[in-house]
Design a protein around this motif. Structure first.
Motif: not given
Length: 334
Positions: A290-294
């Motif tokens: 989620l931090d990576a934008g998934l």
């Protein structure tokens, strides 16, 4: 197998339920899932399942499936309704039916204490935890901790570094890593197939980079083991397959070696609950993704969640982290 149930007893009990069509459909799915798990664990019939078996299954839903409290309670209710039939109507022979309704003395679900489910117990539907409450109980590792963990694996180090990498990079459950086969690894596509041995449900997931451990393990080191002919990816000195418990032990031992392990508390059974576990690595994968934008719906599929509410727990954590980082940076607009 009768009406898609593995056990004739289950089918006969289910046929006596008189509920709304939507409830019958949901209960059937829940009961079939329990059947698959139970018969992978035990050869006793459905009417011989003890309350400890029900408790173990509900713990599996929480710890391995990552189900939210309300979902676990729905599965518990489905099983309780089924066993109520065996308790209240068992022995009866309905008109036109060859065999009597399976009988039990006491519904085993009634003896299950919700406080013994999961690491912190599960809440009743009237006081169930919010997404924010659940988020507070999610344990995940920092990037520095995951680095220390990989550097501190017990022997055999190459195999166990690969095992940790798979857990961290795919969010796999312990039993999914235990049952991972060589043929499940698609090196040319950087993907692997994960299958839950207890439910038979599977999914394809990508991984970032398992080099050099994956190539070295498959192409060189694994063949030195006596059980190298096994189909399973991870073999031991005396076993054709690493057990689910051994997968978990590797993580716990690595954390102890790295000096990042701690006991959070002792549960109702007197068991010490560790902070760093295989399930904590599953949480870590979700947070990093989620931090990576998934997108949240993509993460749900990768983790094999049946309920988006479970996945949204991680979204709450990343949102809280974003607020903390904002304040740490002392952002101003003047």
């Amino acid at each position: 197998m009768t009406d898609n149930f593995q056990c004739d007893e289950t089918a006969r009990l289910f046929s006596r339920l008189n509920l709304a069509d939507s409830t019958m459909s949901a209960y059937k799915i829940a009961i079939q899932k329990f059947e698959r798990w139970w018969f992978a664990e035990d050869d006793r019939t459905i009417t011989e399942v003890p309350s400890t078996g029900i408790e173990s299954y509900l713990n599996y839903l929480v710890r391995d499936e990552g189900y939210a409290d309300k979902t676990v309670l729905k599965h518990k209710q489905a099983l309780s309704t089924l066993y109520d039939v065996a308790e209240s109507k068992g022995g009866e022979r309905p008109r036109g039916v060859d065999q009597p309704i399976p009988n039990i003395d006491e519904n085993p679900v009634k003896s299950v204490n919700n406080a013994n489910i999961g690491d912190h117990g599960i809440s009743s539907e009237n006081t169930r935890k919010t997404t924010s409450d659940n988020a507070e109980n999610v344990i995940y590792l920092s990037r520095e901790e995951t680095r220390k963990l990989r550097e501190s694996v017990p022997a055999p180090k190459l195999r166990n570094r690969l095992l940790l990498k798979i857990l961290i990079q795919t969010g796999a459950r312990r039993n999914e890593v235990s049952t991972l086969k060589k043929s499940d690894i698609l090196r040319e596509k950087n993907t692997l197939w994960l299958e839950d041995s207890k439910t038979g449900e599977g999914r394809k997931v990508p991984y970032n980079d398992l080099s050099p451990e994956l190539d070295a393990w498959l192409d060189k080191h694994r063949e030195k083991y006596l059980n190298s002919e096994s189909d399973f990816l991870f073999v031991g000195e005396r076993s054709e397959q690493l057990s689910t418990y051994r997968v978990g032990d590797v993580v716990v031992e690595a954390a102890e070696n790295a000096g990042i392990q701690e006991a959070l508390y002792t549960d109702a059974r007197g068991r010490e609950i560790n902070r760093v576990t295989a399930h904590a690595l599953r949480h870590t994968f979700a947070i990093r993704a989620l931090d990576a934008g998934l997108p949240i719906h993509v993460l749900k599929e990768l983790m094999g969640h049946s309920d988006i509410d479970t996945t949204e727990t991680y979204l709450q954590i990343t949102q809280d982290d974003a607020v903390d980082k904002y304040h740490e940076k002392d952002v101003t607009f003047t």
